[in-house]
Design a protein around this motif. Structure first.
Motif, mmCIF file in Angstrom:
data_model
loop_
_atom_site.group_PDB
_atom_site.id
_atom_site.type_symbol
_atom_site.label_atom_id
_atom_site.label_comp_id
_atom_site.label_asym_id
_atom_site.label_seq_id
_atom_site.Cartn_x
_atom_site.Cartn_y
_atom_site.Cartn_z
ATOM 1 N N PRO A 31 0.781 -1.185 0.030
ATOM 2 C CA PRO A 31 0.004 0.069 0.175
ATOM 3 C C PRO A 31 0.973 1.314 0.054
ATOM 4 O O PRO A 31 1.783 1.399 0.737
ATOM 5 C CB PRO A 31 -0.820 -0.192 1.340
ATOM 6 C CG PRO A 31 -0.826 -1.603 1.412
ATOM 7 C CD PRO A 31 0.319 -2.226 1.074
ATOM 8 N N GLN A 32 0.297 2.284 -0.812
ATOM 9 C CA GLN A 32 0.845 3.442 -1.054
ATOM 10 C C GLN A 32 2.408 3.744 -1.423
ATOM 11 O O GLN A 32 3.060 4.516 -0.999
ATOM 12 C CB GLN A 32 0.822 4.183 0.661
ATOM 13 C CG GLN A 32 -0.758 4.330 1.066
ATOM 14 C CD GLN A 32 -0.991 5.016 2.372
ATOM 15 O OE1 GLN A 32 -0.451 4.580 3.320
ATOM 16 N NE2 GLN A 32 -1.769 5.982 2.377
ATOM 17 N N GLU A 33 2.766 2.559 -1.995
ATOM 18 C CA GLU A 33 4.147 2.645 -2.513
ATOM 19 C C GLU A 33 4.500 3.708 -3.608
ATOM 20 O O GLU A 33 5.756 4.029 -3.593
ATOM 21 C CB GLU A 33 4.646 1.303 -2.996
ATOM 22 C CG GLU A 33 4.869 0.364 -2.181
ATOM 23 C CD GLU A 33 5.654 -0.909 -2.709
ATOM 24 O OE1 GLU A 33 6.406 -0.822 -3.794
ATOM 25 O OE2 GLU A 33 5.714 -1.971 -1.930
ATOM 26 N N ALA A 171 0.979 3.078 -11.990
ATOM 27 C CA ALA A 171 0.262 2.909 -11.043
ATOM 28 C C ALA A 171 -0.215 4.333 -10.423
ATOM 29 O O ALA A 171 0.215 5.450 -10.975
ATOM 30 C CB ALA A 171 1.369 2.613 -9.885
ATOM 31 N N LEU A 172 -1.226 4.296 -9.853
ATOM 32 C CA LEU A 172 -1.944 5.553 -9.398
ATOM 33 C C LEU A 172 -2.383 5.344 -8.021
ATOM 34 O O LEU A 172 -2.893 4.658 -7.373
ATOM 35 C CB LEU A 172 -3.486 5.903 -10.061
ATOM 36 C CG LEU A 172 -4.220 6.817 -9.728
ATOM 37 C CD1 LEU A 172 -3.595 8.310 -9.847
ATOM 38 C CD2 LEU A 172 -5.628 7.034 -10.345
ATOM 39 N N SER A 173 -2.114 6.517 -7.135
ATOM 40 C CA SER A 173 -2.366 6.552 -5.748
ATOM 41 C C SER A 173 -2.888 7.990 -5.642
ATOM 42 O O SER A 173 -2.576 8.928 -5.758
ATOM 43 C CB SER A 173 -0.875 6.431 -4.846
ATOM 44 O OG SER A 173 -1.480 6.624 -3.430
ATOM 45 N N GLN A 174 -4.483 7.907 -4.987
ATOM 46 C CA GLN A 174 -5.027 8.821 -4.947
ATOM 47 C C GLN A 174 -5.555 8.906 -3.466
ATOM 48 O O GLN A 174 -6.215 8.071 -2.885
ATOM 49 C CB GLN A 174 -6.376 8.620 -6.004
ATOM 50 C CG GLN A 174 -7.190 10.106 -5.766
ATOM 51 C CD GLN A 174 -6.714 11.387 -6.075
ATOM 52 O OE1 GLN A 174 -6.115 11.346 -7.153
ATOM 53 N NE2 GLN A 174 -6.619 12.231 -4.947
ATOM 54 N N ASP A 183 -5.100 2.736 -4.080
ATOM 55 C CA ASP A 183 -3.623 2.570 -5.111
ATOM 56 C C ASP A 183 -4.518 1.445 -6.146
ATOM 57 O O ASP A 183 -5.210 0.592 -6.118
ATOM 58 C CB ASP A 183 -2.747 1.723 -4.204
ATOM 59 C CG ASP A 183 -2.268 2.493 -3.081
ATOM 60 O OD1 ASP A 183 -2.195 3.775 -3.343
ATOM 61 O OD2 ASP A 183 -2.084 2.280 -2.056
ATOM 62 N N LEU A 184 -3.984 1.875 -7.307
ATOM 63 C CA LEU A 184 -4.333 1.175 -8.592
ATOM 64 C C LEU A 184 -3.107 0.917 -9.454
ATOM 65 O O LEU A 184 -2.555 1.792 -9.704
ATOM 66 C CB LEU A 184 -5.369 1.736 -9.356
ATOM 67 C CG LEU A 184 -6.747 1.831 -8.553
ATOM 68 C CD1 LEU A 184 -7.573 2.908 -9.552
ATOM 69 C CD2 LEU A 184 -7.597 0.601 -8.337
ATOM 70 N N THR A 185 -2.937 -0.334 -9.796
ATOM 71 C CA THR A 185 -1.618 -0.526 -10.488
ATOM 72 C C THR A 185 -1.839 -1.714 -11.783
ATOM 73 O O THR A 185 -3.061 -2.646 -11.399
ATOM 74 C CB THR A 185 -0.269 -1.074 -9.849
ATOM 75 O OG1 THR A 185 -0.762 -2.590 -9.416
ATOM 76 C CG2 THR A 185 -0.026 -0.189 -8.698
ATOM 77 N N PHE A 213 -2.924 -6.923 -12.196
ATOM 78 C CA PHE A 213 -3.748 -5.895 -11.544
ATOM 79 C C PHE A 213 -3.570 -5.956 -10.064
ATOM 80 O O PHE A 213 -3.627 -7.113 -9.417
ATOM 81 C CB PHE A 213 -5.000 -6.161 -12.176
ATOM 82 C CG PHE A 213 -5.419 -6.177 -13.389
ATOM 83 C CD1 PHE A 213 -5.227 -4.841 -14.342
ATOM 84 C CD2 PHE A 213 -5.578 -7.431 -14.053
ATOM 85 C CE1 PHE A 213 -5.472 -5.075 -15.573
ATOM 86 C CE2 PHE A 213 -5.712 -7.629 -15.409
ATOM 87 C CZ PHE A 213 -5.538 -6.223 -16.456
ATOM 88 N N GLN A 214 -3.321 -4.840 -9.301
ATOM 89 C CA GLN A 214 -3.480 -4.511 -7.950
ATOM 90 C C GLN A 214 -4.201 -3.326 -7.365
ATOM 91 O O GLN A 214 -4.285 -2.488 -8.122
ATOM 92 C CB GLN A 214 -1.957 -4.917 -7.465
ATOM 93 C CG GLN A 214 -0.998 -5.737 -7.742
ATOM 94 C CD GLN A 214 0.204 -5.697 -7.396
ATOM 95 O OE1 GLN A 214 0.700 -5.812 -6.075
ATOM 96 N NE2 GLN A 214 1.072 -5.219 -8.265
ATOM 97 N N ALA A 215 -4.732 -3.641 -6.433
ATOM 98 C CA ALA A 215 -5.788 -2.380 -5.810
ATOM 99 C C ALA A 215 -5.483 -2.625 -4.326
ATOM 100 O O ALA A 215 -5.698 -3.540 -3.527
ATOM 101 C CB ALA A 215 -7.011 -2.388 -6.301
ATOM 102 N N PHE A 216 -5.604 -1.360 -3.642
ATOM 103 C CA PHE A 216 -5.742 -1.211 -2.235
ATOM 104 C C PHE A 216 -6.633 -0.136 -1.841
ATOM 105 O O PHE A 216 -6.786 0.830 -2.529
ATOM 106 C CB PHE A 216 -4.408 -0.951 -1.779
ATOM 107 C CG PHE A 216 -3.524 -2.275 -1.580
ATOM 108 C CD1 PHE A 216 -3.683 -3.189 -0.367
ATOM 109 C CD2 PHE A 216 -2.448 -2.248 -2.059
ATOM 110 C CE1 PHE A 216 -2.879 -4.197 -0.267
ATOM 111 C CE2 PHE A 216 -1.514 -3.282 -2.329
ATOM 112 C CZ PHE A 216 -1.766 -4.326 -1.036
ATOM 113 N N LEU A 217 -7.477 -0.490 -0.997
ATOM 114 C CA LEU A 217 -8.146 0.853 -0.154
ATOM 115 C C LEU A 217 -7.602 0.881 1.388
ATOM 116 O O LEU A 217 -7.282 -0.070 2.199
ATOM 117 C CB LEU A 217 -9.599 0.201 0.012
ATOM 118 C CG LEU A 217 -10.433 1.359 0.670
ATOM 119 C CD1 LEU A 217 -10.500 2.668 0.077
ATOM 120 C CD2 LEU A 217 -12.020 0.673 0.972
#
Length: 297
Positions: A31-33, A171-174, A183-185, A213-217
């Motif tokens: 997360p949040q890399e 990758a996008l971190s918003q 986080d979306l990659t 595909f990877q995602a984090f909340l």
């Protein structure tokens, strides 16, 4: 029918020698890399990972569960440095896996173990968007995995892959308010051929591209504590041994739960538990545990 299923599964396993632990973990983000650090920052990260695999799932036919096991014990040393190219933030890093594959069995047949260094990974990234005020970070990375890991063509199980892999990743971190972020990659992994594959070597193992595909909340709490729920999925990766489909794929879904905390302004501790499901064409990971230490110089 077990006496038919098991030989087929063992044949598939023998064909996948040299391809297990390298690429999936190389580009697995936490997360949040992609929340960028200031230029001039150097970060060291140390990982310890354990994963147990308790069944082999072929592309077609029933899973092989009885007498099947594989334990992965892996460490990763990672060093990253942030700097500017003009007005654009960039990063270079190196990752060195090391560890062992133990207790390998397939359908009651005992396989060899493997230990030592894994394949070295070099990476470079840039942030076309690095907006601290809007909490928006968009980065592009290229990973190059080199065939430096332990590989013995006479062994079925190997830490190293004996081939090159290239992985372009976006990758996008918003950030969302003061407490939430996502986080979306997405990746597309390309593989060169392993020309020393198959039992005893001498065969050519090729593989089609893998999509990842990877995602984090993420939810921030007080005192530097963050809790994250995530997903990882891989698709594709059909393998061919001397041009013949050997039934192996890089196809799985993974649920992930991560907790992290900055215990000082420079030191962060992180722990993760994960579980794979919908696995096709390979070993299925029942449970995985990861611990990471981060130090900012």
């Amino acid at each position: 029918m077990k006496w038919i299923v098991r030989p087929i599964a063992v044949t598939a396993m023998l064909a996948m020698a040299g391809f297990f632990c390298g690429q999936a973990r190389a580009t697995e983000l936490e997360p949040q890399e992609f929340v960028a650090a200031p230029p001039g920052t150097t970060v060291f990260l140390g990982y310890a990972l354990y994963a147990n695999h308790d069944q082999f799932v072929p592309v077609a036919g029933p899973s092989v569960k009885d007498g099947t096991n594989l334990d992965l014990e892996l460490g990763i040393a990672r060093l990253a440095h942030y700097f500017n190219i003009g007005k654009t933030l960039a990063l270079v890093e190196v990752l060195q896996p090391f560890g062992s594959l133990n207790n390998a069995r397939l359908g009651g047949q005992r396989l060899n173990s493997s230990s030592g260094l894994g394949d070295t990974i070099l990476a470079a990234a840039v942030w076309p968007i690095n907006d601290v005020q809007k909490q928006t970070y968009f980065g592009v990375t290229l990973y190059a995995t080199l065939p430096t890991g332990a590989y013995d063509k006479t062994r079925v199980v190997n830490l190293g892959n004996h081939r090159v892999a290239l992985d372009p990743q976006i990758a996008l971190s918003q950030g969302i308010g003061k407490k939430w972020s996502v986080d979306l990659t997405a990746d597309l992994i390309f593989y060169s051929a392993n020309t020393e594959a198959g039992l005893g070597g001498g065969q050519r193992l090729s593989q089609s591209e893998t999509m990842q595909f990877q995602a984090f909340l993420n939810r921030k709490f007080a005192h530097g504590f963050t809790l994250s729920a995530g997903y990882q999925g891989m698709r594709g990766g059909k393998q061919r041994l001397d041009g013949v489909d050997n039934g192996n794929r890089t196809h799985f879904d993974e649920a992930r739960l991560v907790a992290s905390k900055f215990i000082t302004p420079r030191v962060q501790l992180m722990g993760e538990v994960n579980h794979q499901f919908d696995v096709r064409g390979g070993f299925s990971q029942n449970v995985g545990v990861l611990v990471r230490t981060l130090y900012v110089f």
